[in-house]
Write a protein that holds these residues in place. Structure first.
Motif, PDB file in Angstrom:
ATOM      1  N   ALA A   1       1.006  -1.098  -0.198  1.00 24.14           N
ATOM      2  CA  ALA A   1      -0.091   0.039   0.050  1.00 24.14           C
ATOM      3  C   ALA A   1       0.884   1.320  -0.078  1.00 24.14           C
ATOM      4  CB  ALA A   1      -1.007  -0.066   1.281  1.00 24.14           C
ATOM      5  N   ARG A   2       0.301   2.412  -0.739  1.00 22.89           N
ATOM      6  CA  ARG A   2       1.005   3.519  -0.785  1.00 22.89           C
ATOM      7  C   ARG A   2       0.237   4.600   0.017  1.00 22.89           C
ATOM      8  NH1 ARG A   2       2.012   5.489  -6.486  1.00 22.89           N
ATOM      9  NH2 ARG A   2      -0.008   4.776  -6.635  1.00 22.89           N
ATOM     10  N   ASN A   3       0.681   5.282   0.780  1.00 21.64           N
ATOM     11  CA  ASN A   3       0.096   6.542   1.847  1.00 21.64           C
ATOM     12  C   ASN A   3       0.449   7.856   1.012  1.00 21.64           C
ATOM     13  OD1 ASN A   3      -0.845   4.316   3.270  1.00 21.64           O
ATOM     14  ND2 ASN A   3       0.380   4.912   5.064  1.00 21.64           N
TER      15      ASN A   3
ATOM     16  N   ARG B   1       0.025  11.657   1.706  1.00 23.78           N
ATOM     17  CA  ARG B   1      -0.819  12.770   2.738  1.00 23.78           C
ATOM     18  C   ARG B   1      -0.997  14.101   1.820  1.00 23.78           C
ATOM     19  NH1 ARG B   1       2.722  14.088   7.627  1.00 23.78           N
ATOM     20  NH2 ARG B   1       2.417  15.950   6.490  1.00 23.78           N
TER      21      ARG B   1
ATOM     22  N   GLU C   1      -5.221  11.435   4.567  1.00 26.63           N
ATOM     23  CA  GLU C   1      -4.509  10.522   4.025  1.00 26.63           C
ATOM     24  C   GLU C   1      -5.043   9.710   2.988  1.00 26.63           C
ATOM     25  OE1 GLU C   1      -0.482   8.017   5.738  1.00 26.63           O
ATOM     26  OE2 GLU C   1      -2.434   8.058   6.829  1.00 26.63           O
TER      27      GLU C   1
ATOM     28  N   VAL D   1      -4.730   5.959   1.126  1.00 26.77           N
ATOM     29  CA  VAL D   1      -4.277   4.795   0.990  1.00 26.77           C
ATOM     30  C   VAL D   1      -4.556   4.152  -0.380  1.00 26.77           C
ATOM     31  CG1 VAL D   1      -4.044   2.618   2.053  1.00 26.77           C
ATOM     32  CG2 VAL D   1      -4.334   4.617   3.394  1.00 26.77           C
TER      33      VAL D   1
ATOM     34  N   GLU E   1      -4.242   0.888  -2.373  1.00 27.59           N
ATOM     35  CA  GLU E   1      -3.691  -0.582  -2.332  1.00 27.59           C
ATOM     36  C   GLU E   1      -3.328  -1.097  -3.764  1.00 27.59           C
ATOM     37  OE1 GLU E   1      -3.602  -2.632   0.389  1.00 27.59           O
ATOM     38  OE2 GLU E   1      -4.497  -1.085   1.486  1.00 27.59           O
TER      39      GLU E   1
END
Length: 120
Positions: free
Chosen positions: A2-4, A6, A68, A70, A72
């Motif tokens: 997963a990449r978050n 912000r 944020e 997220v 997937e």
């Protein structure tokens, strides 16, 4: 994996927030605290917090994120070209069905078939 991501307010939005927050702090100290007591104190503390956060966002490259996102990255969940099966076998069957139904040309069929085989 997963990449978050912000997300923080833009610089202009933060400057406006700092100005508005500063006005609310002044209003809180001059009118709200003397009139409403404890509620006025809470009001003013929140205004100070909003003002400080906005100033930090306006002057810092990092800033405080408002939310944020997220993402997937599960390759098994990515839709295939037709929106149906995601395994190579299912994709090939879907492709053959499209070709047999006359919905795609022989060239399109061969191109997509090569694409599916390349992805193996």
């Amino acid at each position: 994996m997963a990449r978050n991501i912000r997300v923080k307010p833009g610089k202009n939005q933060s400057i406006v927030g700092a100005i508005a927050g500063g006005l609310f702090v002044i209003l809180g100290v001059v009118i709200v605290i003397p009139t409403f007591g404890l509620f006025g104190l809470i009001w003013t503390l929140f205004a100070v917090l909003i003002t400080c956060t906005s100033i930090y966002n306006a002057t810092s490259s990092k800033g405080v994120a408002t939310h944020e996102i997220v993402i997937e990255d599960d390759p098994l969940e990515t839709p295939s070209y037709s929106g149906y099966g995601s395994s190579p076998k299912e994709r090939m069957e879907d492709l053959k069905s499209l070709y047999n139904s006359g919905l795609i040309s022989k060239e399109e069929y061969e191109e997509k078939r090569r694409e599916i085989l390349r992805d193996l």
